[in-house]
Design an enzyme around this catalytic site. Structure first.
Site, PDB file in Angstrom:
ATOM      1  N   HIS A 152       0.852  -1.192   0.000  1.00  9.25           N
ATOM      2  CA  HIS A 152       0.000   0.000   0.000  1.00  9.25           C
ATOM      3  C   HIS A 152       0.890   1.245   0.000  1.00  9.25           C
ATOM      4  CE1 HIS A 152      -2.983   2.963   1.020  1.00  9.25           C
ATOM      5  NE2 HIS A 152      -2.534   3.146   2.244  1.00  9.25           N
ATOM      6  N   HIS A 157       1.077   5.753  -1.004  1.00  7.67           N
ATOM      7  CA  HIS A 157       0.359   7.007  -1.264  1.00  7.67           C
ATOM      8  C   HIS A 157       1.001   7.698  -2.473  1.00  7.67           C
ATOM      9  CE1 HIS A 157      -0.968   7.272   3.269  1.00  7.67           C
ATOM     10  NE2 HIS A 157      -1.461   6.211   2.647  1.00  7.67           N
ATOM     11  N   HIS A 213      -6.715   8.628  -1.420  1.00 10.98           N
ATOM     12  CA  HIS A 213      -5.875   7.991  -0.391  1.00 10.98           C
ATOM     13  C   HIS A 213      -4.646   7.304  -0.988  1.00 10.98           C
ATOM     14  CE1 HIS A 213      -5.667   5.545   3.576  1.00 10.98           C
ATOM     15  NE2 HIS A 213      -4.531   5.465   2.925  1.00 10.98           N
TER      16      HIS A 213
HETATM   17  O1  2HA Z   1      -0.484   5.286   7.845  1.00 11.08           O
HETATM   18  O2  2HA Z   1      -1.163   4.508   4.947  1.00 11.08           O
HETATM   19  O3  2HA Z   1      -3.690   3.852   5.276  1.00 11.08           O
HETATM   20  C1  2HA Z   1      -0.535   4.161   7.127  1.00 11.08           C
HETATM   21  C2  2HA Z   1      -1.528   4.280   6.064  1.00 11.08           C
HETATM   22  C3  2HA Z   1      -2.939   4.100   6.394  1.00 11.08           C
HETATM   23 ZN    ZN Z   2      -2.685   4.797   3.506  1.00 10.19          ZN
END
Ligand code: 2HA
Ligand code: ZN
Length: 275
Positions: free
Chosen positions: A140, A142, A211
């Site tokens: 994941h 950003h 996000h």
């Molecule tokens: O802080 O990215 O989605 C971690 C993240 C939460």
């Molecule tokens: Zn995040």
């Protein structure tokens, strides 16, 4: 028997965190990474693990991951610091025999919890393991450009997939199954985990509006490469849109069909609509 930090998978995990940070995808404690450790890798490091940690609820149920071990980043930890102090930033956890609880077997030596997105990571791992046990990495990040696009493009799979495919010839070959899009939701819990893992049944990439992105893959390189390809394409799209509203030329649906034949990939027709 070896120390965790001498294991190849651990080095690759830490290296990937660093690379993500260098890309600018992990401001502050943004983003998280998890790896489903192979049985033979667990045996190599078993002597460095402890099994007296307290069992804690995962917050969702992942029975297909019972007794599996994962390396994951810690909640609130900065990707920028992972290489500096891995034992503080990262942990190895074991899932119980019901797939309901986890316990920390290594790392997070100064306390703390695994990533706040643990439910999404584990539900994605469960979906992918059932589809293809070769899948081991969930990432994941950003990524700036793809997040920016979620304010401008309609939030649906067809638009995001097609627009990003058009921005680089390699895209439909790298992600022929397209991108799943989730509208804005509260992060960190079971609800968003359920929505994300549903889309992971079809896609290796799921976008969280306003996000970031989740990518799934078989190994660290291909998962990082997938994230990078999507984000690069988003950057090109933003440059194109910033220059002019008109595209003088582009990759057409017929071009995509030729590409599919040439590279022996299947490109779903729902992404090849006439504009
Ligand atoms: O802080 O990215 O989605 C971690 C993240 C939460
Ligand atoms: Zn995040």
């Amino acid at each position: 028997m070896m120390d965790v930090l001498d294991a190849e998978f651990a080095l690759r995990f830490l290296h990937m965190c660093r690379n993500g940070h260098l890309m600018g995808w992990h401001e502050r404690n943004g983003g998280n990474l998890s790896y489903r450790i192979k049985a033979e890798e667990v045996e190599e490091i078993r002597g460095d693990l402890s099994f007296d940690g307290e069992w804690k609820p995962i917050g969702t149920s992942v029975p297909a991951l019972a007794n599996e071990f994962f390396m994951v980043t810690g909640s609130g930890k900065y990707f920028a610091n992972v290489l500096l102090n891995p034992k503080d930033s990262v942990c190895i956890l074991e899932i119980d025999d019901q797939g309901e609880n986890y316990r920390i077997c290594w790392g997070l030596v100064n306390g703390g919890r695994p990533t706040s997105e643990l439910p999404t990571h584990l539900m994605n791992h469960e979906v992918k393991k059932k589809l293809d046990p070769k899948y081991r990495v969930i990432y994941h990040a950003h990524c700036t450009n793809i997040i920016a696009l979620t304010y401008v493009l309609p939030l649906n799979d067809e638009t995001f997939t097609r627009e990003l495919w058009e921005m680089a010839t390699e895209c439909p070959i790298v992600f022929p199954d397209g991108i799943g899009v989730v509208g804005w939701m509260v992060p960190g819990g079971r609800e968003i985990a359920v929505e994300t893992s549903k889309r992971m049944l079809v896609h290796d990439i799921v976008l969280w509006a306003h996000h970031g992105l989740f990518c799934a893959g078989e190994d660290f390189d291909s998962t990082f490469g997938l994230m990078h390809t999507v984000e690069k394409s988003a950057e090109i799209l933003i440059k194109v849109m910033s220059m002019t509203p008109i595209r003088r030329q582009t990759i057409t649906p017929e071009n995509f069909r030729d590409l599919a034949k040439g590279f022996k990939v299947e490109l779903p027709e729902k992404y090849l609509f006439e504009k």
